[in-house]
Motif scaffolding. Structure first.
Motif, PDB file in Angstrom:
ATOM      1  N   ALA A 171     -14.147  -5.977  20.607  1.00 58.98           N
ATOM      2  CA  ALA A 171     -14.919  -7.183  20.314  1.00 58.98           C
ATOM      3  C   ALA A 171     -15.672  -7.675  21.549  1.00 58.98           C
ATOM      4  CB  ALA A 171     -13.995  -8.283  19.794  1.00 58.98           C
ATOM      5  N   HIS A 172     -15.021  -7.631  22.709  1.00 54.70           N
ATOM      6  CA  HIS A 172     -15.655  -8.118  23.931  1.00 54.70           C
ATOM      7  C   HIS A 172     -16.548  -7.076  24.581  1.00 54.70           C
ATOM      8  CE1 HIS A 172     -13.548 -11.912  24.015  1.00 54.70           C
ATOM      9  NE2 HIS A 172     -12.444 -11.263  23.664  1.00 54.70           N
ATOM     10  N   GLY A 173     -16.213  -5.796  24.428  1.00 57.52           N
ATOM     11  CA  GLY A 173     -16.988  -4.743  25.075  1.00 57.52           C
ATOM     12  C   GLY A 173     -18.177  -4.257  24.273  1.00 57.52           C
ATOM     13  N   ILE A 174     -18.134  -4.459  22.973  1.00 54.11           N
ATOM     14  CA  ILE A 174     -19.228  -3.999  22.111  1.00 54.11           C
ATOM     15  C   ILE A 174     -19.842  -5.200  21.410  1.00 54.11           C
ATOM     16  CG2 ILE A 174     -19.875  -2.470  20.185  1.00 54.11           C
ATOM     17  CD1 ILE A 174     -18.806  -1.005  22.702  1.00 54.11           C
ATOM     18  N   ALA A 175     -19.149  -5.681  20.410  1.00 50.93           N
ATOM     19  CA  ALA A 175     -19.556  -6.863  19.651  1.00 50.93           C
ATOM     20  C   ALA A 175     -18.392  -7.225  18.736  1.00 50.93           C
ATOM     21  CB  ALA A 175     -20.810  -6.580  18.817  1.00 50.93           C
ATOM     22  N   LEU A 223       0.810  -1.225   0.000  1.00 53.58           N
ATOM     23  CA  LEU A 223       0.000   0.000   0.000  1.00 53.58           C
ATOM     24  C   LEU A 223       0.838   1.268   0.000  1.00 53.58           C
ATOM     25  CD1 LEU A 223      -2.746  -1.045   2.586  1.00 53.58           C
ATOM     26  CD2 LEU A 223      -2.946  -1.000   0.086  1.00 53.58           C
ATOM     27  N   SER A 224       2.146   1.102   0.001  1.00 52.45           N
ATOM     28  CA  SER A 224       3.085   2.241   0.020  1.00 52.45           C
ATOM     29  C   SER A 224       2.896   3.127   1.243  1.00 52.45           C
ATOM     30  CB  SER A 224       2.951   3.068  -1.267  1.00 52.45           C
ATOM     31  OG  SER A 224       3.225   2.275  -2.389  1.00 52.45           O
ATOM     32  N   VAL A 225       2.746   2.491   2.411  1.00 53.50           N
ATOM     33  CA  VAL A 225       2.659   3.236   3.659  1.00 53.50           C
ATOM     34  C   VAL A 225       3.722   2.712   4.620  1.00 53.50           C
ATOM     35  CG1 VAL A 225       0.202   3.789   3.454  1.00 53.50           C
ATOM     36  CG2 VAL A 225       0.880   1.725   4.638  1.00 53.50           C
ATOM     37  N   PRO A 226       4.333   3.604   5.401  1.00 58.29           N
ATOM     38  CA  PRO A 226       5.333   3.153   6.370  1.00 58.29           C
ATOM     39  C   PRO A 226       4.668   2.392   7.516  1.00 58.29           C
ATOM     40  CG  PRO A 226       4.922   5.493   6.626  1.00 58.29           C
ATOM     41  CD  PRO A 226       4.141   5.046   5.421  1.00 58.29           C
ATOM     42  N   THR A 227       5.333   1.377   7.999  1.00 57.45           N
ATOM     43  CA  THR A 227       4.754   0.567   9.079  1.00 57.45           C
ATOM     44  C   THR A 227       5.593   0.585  10.349  1.00 57.45           C
ATOM     45  OG1 THR A 227       5.867  -1.403   8.238  1.00 57.45           O
ATOM     46  CG2 THR A 227       3.617  -0.998   7.455  1.00 57.45           C
ATOM     47  N   GLY A 228       6.637   1.377  10.365  1.00 57.80           N
ATOM     48  CA  GLY A 228       7.509   1.408  11.532  1.00 57.80           C
ATOM     49  C   GLY A 228       6.831   1.860  12.806  1.00 57.80           C
ATOM     50  N   ASP A 229       5.774   2.624  12.706  1.00 54.90           N
ATOM     51  CA  ASP A 229       5.077   3.116  13.887  1.00 54.90           C
ATOM     52  C   ASP A 229       3.874   2.264  14.282  1.00 54.90           C
ATOM     53  OD1 ASP A 229       6.771   5.273  14.328  1.00 54.90           O
ATOM     54  OD2 ASP A 229       5.653   6.582  12.991  1.00 54.90           O
ATOM     55  N   VAL A 230       3.608   1.207  13.522  1.00 55.15           N
ATOM     56  CA  VAL A 230       2.461   0.355  13.828  1.00 55.15           C
ATOM     57  C   VAL A 230       2.776  -0.481  15.068  1.00 55.15           C
ATOM     58  CG1 VAL A 230       0.986  -1.520  13.008  1.00 55.15           C
ATOM     59  CG2 VAL A 230       1.735   0.259  11.418  1.00 55.15           C
ATOM     60  N   GLN A 231       1.935  -0.357  16.046  1.00 64.71           N
ATOM     61  CA  GLN A 231       2.105  -1.060  17.320  1.00 64.71           C
ATOM     62  C   GLN A 231       1.142  -2.246  17.339  1.00 64.71           C
ATOM     63  OE1 GLN A 231       0.968   2.449  19.101  1.00 64.71           O
ATOM     64  NE2 GLN A 231       2.994   3.348  19.221  1.00 64.71           N
ATOM     65  N   VAL A 232       1.600  -3.365  16.813  1.00 67.57           N
ATOM     66  CA  VAL A 232       0.740  -4.530  16.607  1.00 67.57           C
ATOM     67  C   VAL A 232       0.062  -4.970  17.898  1.00 67.57           C
ATOM     68  CG1 VAL A 232       0.709  -6.951  15.905  1.00 67.57           C
ATOM     69  CG2 VAL A 232       2.014  -5.288  14.571  1.00 67.57           C
ATOM     70  N   ALA A 233       0.801  -5.137  18.979  1.00 63.76           N
ATOM     71  CA  ALA A 233       0.214  -5.622  20.236  1.00 63.76           C
ATOM     72  C   ALA A 233      -0.877  -4.683  20.750  1.00 63.76           C
ATOM     73  CB  ALA A 233       1.294  -5.815  21.293  1.00 63.76           C
ATOM     74  N   GLU A 234      -0.620  -3.381  20.695  1.00 68.50           N
ATOM     75  CA  GLU A 234      -1.600  -2.413  21.184  1.00 68.50           C
ATOM     76  C   GLU A 234      -2.862  -2.423  20.332  1.00 68.50           C
ATOM     77  OE1 GLU A 234       1.611  -1.854  20.797  1.00 68.50           O
ATOM     78  OE2 GLU A 234       2.390  -1.030  22.653  1.00 68.50           O
ATOM     79  N   ILE A 235      -2.698  -2.549  19.034  1.00 70.39           N
ATOM     80  CA  ILE A 235      -3.872  -2.558  18.142  1.00 70.39           C
ATOM     81  C   ILE A 235      -4.677  -3.833  18.345  1.00 70.39           C
ATOM     82  CG2 ILE A 235      -4.566  -2.542  15.717  1.00 70.39           C
ATOM     83  CD1 ILE A 235      -2.782  -0.192  15.481  1.00 70.39           C
ATOM     84  N   LEU A 236      -3.989  -4.951  18.541  1.00 66.30           N
ATOM     85  CA  LEU A 236      -4.705  -6.200  18.799  1.00 66.30           C
ATOM     86  C   LEU A 236      -5.428  -6.151  20.136  1.00 66.30           C
ATOM     87  CD1 LEU A 236      -2.165  -8.825  17.446  1.00 66.30           C
ATOM     88  CD2 LEU A 236      -4.293  -8.046  16.375  1.00 66.30           C
ATOM     89  N   ASP A 237      -4.823  -5.546  21.140  1.00 64.77           N
ATOM     90  CA  ASP A 237      -5.499  -5.382  22.430  1.00 64.77           C
ATOM     91  C   ASP A 237      -6.751  -4.522  22.286  1.00 64.77           C
ATOM     92  OD1 ASP A 237      -3.684  -6.962  23.787  1.00 64.77           O
ATOM     93  OD2 ASP A 237      -2.520  -5.260  24.562  1.00 64.77           O
ATOM     94  N   LEU A 238      -6.638  -3.451  21.515  1.00 63.30           N
ATOM     95  CA  LEU A 238      -7.797  -2.593  21.269  1.00 63.30           C
ATOM     96  C   LEU A 238      -8.898  -3.381  20.568  1.00 63.30           C
ATOM     97  CD1 LEU A 238      -9.261   0.136  21.129  1.00 63.30           C
ATOM     98  CD2 LEU A 238      -8.019   0.567  19.005  1.00 63.30           C
ATOM     99  N   ALA A 239      -8.532  -4.162  19.567  1.00 60.62           N
ATOM    100  CA  ALA A 239      -9.520  -4.971  18.847  1.00 60.62           C
ATOM    101  C   ALA A 239     -10.209  -5.947  19.798  1.00 60.62           C
ATOM    102  CB  ALA A 239      -8.848  -5.717  17.699  1.00 60.62           C
TER     103      ALA A 239
END
Length: 87
Positions: free
Chosen positions: A33-37, A13-29
């Motif tokens: 998922a559990h708090g809403i649906a 997609l031609s976007v930088p990924t160095g700032d992507v915080q995988v663990a934090e985003i998965l925790d948010l997901a």
């Protein structure tokens, strides 16, 4: 594995990924998922990414957006969480 996938998608997609915080985003997901649906997880993470991107898209913007949504989820009354489990 997931970091490799993130890098591959970012390159495609031609976007930088160095700032992507995988663990934090998965925790948010997970929280969405559990708090809403379950369908709230991808929608929430998309919105966080979109908001962070509009504000510059760096690590700080991502962390701020994740934190804001986690605080929002934490303020939801328990009865709303129970209703969301039925959805």
């Amino acid at each position: 594995m997931l970091e490799g996938w993130v890098d591959e998608v970012g390159e495609h997609l031609s976007v930088p990924t160095g700032d992507v915080q995988v663990a934090e985003i998965l925790d948010l997901a997970k929280e969405a998922a559990h708090g809403i649906a379950r369908p709230a997880a991808p929608l929430t993470t998309f919105l966080v990414g979109y908001a962070a991107g509009l504000k510059g898209g760096g690590r700080d913007e991502i962390a701020t957006a994740v934190g804001e949504v986690l605080r929002l989820l934490a303020t939801r009354p328990p009865e709303l969480e129970q209703e969301s489990e039925k959805a």
